[in-house]
Design an enzyme around this catalytic site. Structure first.
Site, PDB file in Angstrom:
ATOM      1  N   ASP A 123       0.414  -0.892  -0.211  1.00 25.34           N
ATOM      2  CA  ASP A 123      -0.068  -0.518  -0.158  1.00 25.34           C
ATOM      3  C   ASP A 123       1.037   1.467   0.191  1.00 25.34           C
ATOM      4  O   ASP A 123       1.108   2.387   1.027  1.00 25.34           O
ATOM      5  CB  ASP A 123      -0.926  -0.423   1.394  1.00 25.34           C
ATOM      6  CG  ASP A 123      -2.126   1.047   1.303  1.00 25.34           C
ATOM      7  OD1 ASP A 123      -2.784   1.052   0.716  1.00 25.34           O
ATOM      8  OD2 ASP A 123      -2.030   1.651   2.648  1.00 25.34           O
ATOM      9  N   GLU A 155       3.121  -8.334   6.509  1.00 21.89           N
ATOM     10  CA  GLU A 155       1.852  -8.773   6.204  1.00 21.89           C
ATOM     11  C   GLU A 155       1.611 -10.596   5.226  1.00 21.89           C
ATOM     12  O   GLU A 155       1.615  -9.899   4.221  1.00 21.89           O
ATOM     13  CB  GLU A 155       1.221  -8.125   6.242  1.00 21.89           C
ATOM     14  CG  GLU A 155       0.168  -7.165   7.350  1.00 21.89           C
ATOM     15  CD  GLU A 155      -0.433  -6.376   7.567  1.00 21.89           C
ATOM     16  OE1 GLU A 155      -0.980  -5.770   5.642  1.00 21.89           O
ATOM     17  OE2 GLU A 155      -1.117  -5.491   7.896  1.00 21.89           O
ATOM     18  N   TYR A 160      -6.973  -3.196  11.985  1.00 19.72           N
ATOM     19  CA  TYR A 160      -6.963  -2.504  12.100  1.00 19.72           C
ATOM     20  C   TYR A 160      -9.409  -2.190  12.510  1.00 19.72           C
ATOM     21  O   TYR A 160      -9.762  -2.035  11.465  1.00 19.72           O
ATOM     22  CB  TYR A 160      -7.243  -1.803  10.473  1.00 19.72           C
ATOM     23  CG  TYR A 160      -6.069  -1.505  10.575  1.00 19.72           C
ATOM     24  CD1 TYR A 160      -5.193  -0.073  10.071  1.00 19.72           C
ATOM     25  CD2 TYR A 160      -5.132  -2.392  10.206  1.00 19.72           C
ATOM     26  CE1 TYR A 160      -4.283   0.842  10.313  1.00 19.72           C
ATOM     27  CE2 TYR A 160      -3.983  -2.069  10.418  1.00 19.72           C
ATOM     28  CZ  TYR A 160      -3.776  -0.434   9.827  1.00 19.72           C
ATOM     29  OH  TYR A 160      -2.110  -0.577   9.755  1.00 19.72           O
ATOM     30  N   GLU A 209       0.435  -2.048  13.902  1.00 18.41           N
ATOM     31  CA  GLU A 209      -0.359  -1.044  13.373  1.00 18.41           C
ATOM     32  C   GLU A 209      -1.323  -0.828  13.733  1.00 18.41           C
ATOM     33  O   GLU A 209      -1.833  -1.918  14.549  1.00 18.41           O
ATOM     34  CB  GLU A 209      -0.233  -1.666  12.156  1.00 18.41           C
ATOM     35  CG  GLU A 209       0.732  -1.284  10.885  1.00 18.41           C
ATOM     36  CD  GLU A 209       1.197  -1.387   9.616  1.00 18.41           C
ATOM     37  OE1 GLU A 209      -0.788  -1.774   9.232  1.00 18.41           O
ATOM     38  OE2 GLU A 209       2.206  -2.044   8.897  1.00 18.41           O
TER      39      GLU A 209
END
Ligand code: GCB
Length: 665
Positions: A217, A461, A514, A550
C-alpha cells in the site's frame, strides 16, 4: 499503474522482454553477499566526493523498453543517443515532471552524470582505490563507467558499490561518465513482489496495454533514491568492522572483528574514544575485546538524560603493498547497549522498554522516496515533539543518514527488510527465499553496528497462513539469527493467531489490526472486545511479548464530525482512545509496544479507498499535525513520565517549542 505496452508482439514475448533481466538476475543473486559495506566516511586516509545534483535522464519508451540495451546507450554520452531531461539525484523520477507516463512508467530508465576525478586520486598508480557507491536505487540497477559495466544490483533500499580505480586511472584528466540503467519492474520473486498483467481484451483496453500489480500500500516510487558518492581508500583497506557489546554495571566489553582486503600483511590498532575525545580502551589485531570501565551506555530517547551516547572506535591499519607503506583509518561510532527478550518484556540495558512510537515511510511531495535532509531533520523534530521513542522502518530499510540520526538521538528502530506484500504462493518458493536471504544479509551487513537497531523484521503481513510459509519463515529467521545472534527477530503479522505458520519462529509477536476500520467500519465500540481478544489469543498461544505494530484510521485534515464518523479527525482520535484503553491494561502484562499507522500521510497507487494516498497519518504529508497528533503526544509523554527514572528530561511544557532544544542536548 498502467502504461503503454512495451512491444507489438505476443503478450508472452512482451512480458519476457520487460521482466527477463530482472527475473534472471533474481536467480543469480542467490549467492551470499561478500565483503563489507561500511558507510563512506572521510578520514585522514579517505576522501569523498558527492555526486548529487542534476543528472541526465531518459526513460526508454521504446517497444520492449530495450532500445537502451540494443543501441548500447552506455557507450556514449546519453545526449548523443536521443533527448535527455534534467533529473535530480537523489529523488524518485515519478513526480518530477508533468508527464503522467513518466509518473506511472514501468521499465528501464537511464541516468548519466559526467564527473571530474581529482588528479591526486589518480597520481600514485593504483595505491589509491576509487569506489563508486549508491546509497540505493530502485529496483534493479546496472552501472557503467566510461562504457564499462562495473556493477549490477538487485533491490532498492540498500547500498551497492564498485571499485572503479582501474577504469578511471586509464583516462586521467578527462570527464568520467557514469551511466545507470534502472528497472522498476517487480516480479513474484523480487522484494517486494509484484507482477505484470497484460490486458488482452481489445474491446476494453488499447493494444499492448499492461499494468503492474502489487500487494503493498505505497506508491512504487523509483529512481536513484539516496546519495551517490565517490570515495577513496588505500589499495589495502579496512573492508568491514563488526562490533557487539555487553555490559554490567561497572564494565562493558566491546567485541570487534575487522576484515582487511588487499594484503595478508598488515597490522591493526584500535582506540575507543568517549565523546570528550578521551581514549577509554585500546586494542590491536583483527578481533578482540575492549574493556570499558564505567561505561556510558547507549540509552533510548526519554529513558535517560543523555540518550544516544556513542563512543568512537578508531581503527588504524598499516600495511605494505608492493613495498609501499599504506595506512587506512576508519572511525566507527559505537553505542554500548544490550537487548534481551523475556516472555513478557523487551529489555534494553536490563530495563523494560516500551515502544511508544510510529511507523513511517520514506515519502514526500515531489521527491517521492528521495533522500531530503530538510525532511529528515523535520521528522526527527516531530518525533521528539511527539515523545516517540521508536519507529519501525515500514516496509523497507531506510537511508543510512536516517539511521545515523536514530543512533544519535536514541530513537529505537525495528529494522524491516522490503519483504512486504508477499502474498502469492509462488513468492514462497525457493527462488524467492534465496533472494530474501540475500537481502537480509545485505541489511545486516549495513546496519549490524547500529545501537538504535534492536530487532530485525523480515517481513510485513505475508500470507503466513499458507503452509509453505512455515518452511519459509523457519529458514529465513534461522538465517537472520545466524547472521546476527545479538538481536531478536520478528515479522509483522495480520494473520489469525491460530493459523499463522511463521509466528512459532519469532521472538516477539508483532500484530497489525484495524478494528473499526477495515473490520466493522464505523463501529468504535467493538474495539475493546476485539483488541482484548486479539492480545489474549496471541499470548495464550505463544507466551511471547506482543507489539501492536499497526493500528490506525484515515482522516482528512479539516474534516469534522461529532459524533465521530469515518475519515473525520474526530474519528481518528476516538479510535486512538479506544485502542489506548486496552493497551493500558495489557501493557501491565505482556504488551511491549504500540506503533501508530502512520506517522504521516503518504502516496499510494490510485484506488477507491485512497484519496490522493493513504491518510492514516497523524501528520499530513506536509508534516502538519492533525488532531490525533496531539492525543498521541499527550499519551507518549505521559508514558515516558511514568516509566522514566530521570524526571528533568521529560519535564516538558505541552506546547513549547523551546523545550525541544533542552530535550535534545
Ligand atoms: C496495513 C499495511 C500498511 C497499510 C495499512 C493501511 O496493514 O501493513 O502497509 O498502509 O495497513 O492503511 O491499509
Amino acid at each position: 499503474m498502467a502504461a503503454a505496452a512495451p512491444c507489438g508482439v505476443a503478450g508472452q514475448c512482451r512480458l519476457q522482454l520487460l521482466v527477463l533481466v530482472v527475473a534472471a538476475a533474481a536467480g543469480r543473486a542467490a549467492a551470499a553477499v561478500r565483503g563489507g559495506m561500511l558507510y563512506p566516511r572521510e578520514s585522514p586516509s579517505r576522501e569523498l566526493k558527492e555526486l548529487g545534483g542534476i543528472w541526465s535522464f531518459r526513460a526508454d519508451f521504446s517497444p520492449g523498453r530495450d532500445a537502451g540495451f540494443e543501441q548500447r546507450w552506455y557507450r556514449q554520452p546519453l545526449r548523443q543517443t536521443g533527448p535527455v531531461i534534467d533529473m535530480p539525484v537523489p529523488a524518485s523520477f515519478n513526480d518530477i515532471t508533468q508527464d503522467p507516463h513518466l509518473e506511472n512508467y514501468i521499465g528501464w530508465v537511464w541516468y548519466e552524470k559526467e564527473v571530474l576525478i581529482p588528479q591526486r586520486w589518480l597520481q600514485d598508480d593504483l595505491s589509491t582505490r576509487v569506489v563508486l557507491r549508491f546509497g540505493s536505487a530502485h529496483y534493479y540497477s546496472i552501472v557503467w563507467v566510461n562504457g564499462v559495466q562495473v556493477v549490477e544490483h538487485e533491490g532498492g533500499h540498500l547500498p551497492f558499490e564498485a571499485d572503479i580505480s582501474r577504469i578511471v586511472q586509464r583516462s586521467p584528466g578527462v570527464l568520467c561518465r557514469i551511466t545507470v540503467a534502472l528497472n522498476n519492474t517487480l516480479t513474484p520473486h523480487t522484494l517486494p513482489p509484484g507482477s505484470i498483467q497484460y490486458m488482452n481484451d481489445r474491446t476494453r483496453y488499447p493494444k499492448n496495454y499492461f499494468v503492474q500489480n502489487t500487494r503493498f500500500d505505497f506508491f512504487n516510487y523509483a529512481g536513484i533514491h539516496r546519495p551517490v558518492v565517490l570515495y577513496t581508500t588505500p589499495s589495502v583497506y579496512i573492508d568491514d568492522i563488526t562490533v557487539t557489546t555487553t555490559s554490567s554495571e561497572s564494565v562493558a566489553m566491546v567485541r570487534y572483528q575487522i576484515s582487511v582486503v588487499g594484503s595478508e600483511l598488515y597490522s591493526l590498532s584500535l582506540s575507543l574514544r568517549d565523546q570528550e575525545g578521551k581514549v577509554v580502551a585500546t586494542g590491536d589485531g583483527p578481533s578482540g575485546e575492549l574493556k570499558v570501565p564505567n561505561p556510558n551506555l547507549w540509552w533510548p530517547y526519554l529513558m535517560h538524560e543523555n540518550p544516544g551516547y556513542r563512543y568512537f572506535l578508531e581503527v588504524k591499519m598499516q600495511a605494505q603493498a608492493s613495498g609501499v607503506p599504506q595506512e587506512d583509518i576508519y572511525t566507527l561510532p559505537v553505542g554500548i547497549r544490550t537487548v534481551h527478550v523475556t516472555s513478557t518484556q523487551f529489555l534494553i540495558n536490563g530495563k523494560p522498554f516500551y515502544f511508544h512510537g510510529v511507523n513511517k515511510h520514506e515519502d514526500a511531495d515531489i521527491r517521492g522516496k528521495g533522500l531530503d535532509w530538510a525532511l529528515i531533520v523535520k521528522d526527527f523534530n516531530l518525533l521528539r515533539w511527539l515523545g516517540a521513542n521508536s519507529f519501525r522502518t515500514s516496509h523497507y530499510p531506510y537511508a543510512e543518514e536516517i539511521m545515523d540520526l536514530c543512533d544519535t538521538y536514541g530513537i529505537v528502530v525495528i529494522d524491516e527488510c522490503p519483504g512486504v506484500g508477499i502474498k502469492m504462493p509462488e513468492s514462497f518458493g525457493n527462488k524467492s527465499l534465496q533472494h530474501h536471504l540475500v537481502v537480509m544479509e545485505e541489511l545486516i551487513r549495513r546496519d549490524k553496528n547500529r545501537p538504535s537497531v534492536v530487532m530485525w523484521s523480515v517481513a510485513n503481513e505475508p500470507a503466513s497462513e499458507l503452509p509453505p510459509a512455515a518452511y519459509y519463515f523457519k529458514t529465513l529467521i534461522a538465517h537472520t539469527k545466524a547472521l546476527d545472534p545479538s538481536r531478536p527477530v520478528t515479522f509483522v503479522s495480520d494473520t489469525n493467531y491460530a493459523v499463522d505458520h511463521g509466528a512459532p519462529y519469532v521472538d516477539v509477536i508483532c500484530v497489525n489490526s484495524y478494528f473499526s476500520w477495515y473490520h466493522d467500519p464505523g463501529h468504535l465500540e467493538v474495539i475493546p472486545l476485539q483488541l482484548t481478544a486479539q492480545f489474549e489469543n496471541w499470548y495464550k498461544t505463544y507466551q511471547k511479548p506482543i507489539i501492536q505494530s499497526e493500528y490506525g484510521a484515515d482522516s482528512i485534515p479539516g474534516l469534522h464530525s461529532d459524533p465521530p464518523a469515518m475519515f473525520s479527525e474526530e474519528y481518528q482520535k476516538a479510535m486512538l482512545k479506544e485502542y489506548h484503553s486496552v493497551f493500558d491494561k495489557k501493557r501491565k502484562e505482556y504488551v511491549i509496544g504500540e506503533l501508530i499507522w502512520n506517522f504521516a500521510d503518504f502516496m499510494t497507487d490510485q484506488g477507491t479507498t485512497r484519496v490522493l494516498g493513504n491518510k492514516k497519518g497523524i501528520f499530513t504529508r506536509q508534516r502538519q499535525p492533525k488532531s490525533a497528533a496531539f492525543v498521541l503526544r499527550e499519551r507518549y509523554w505521559k508514558i515516558a513520565n511514568e516509566s522514566s527514572c530521570v524526571p528533568p528530561i521529560i519535564n516538558h511544557s505541552a506546547h513549547s517549542t523551546s523545550s525541544m532544544g533542552l530535550l535534545t542536548t
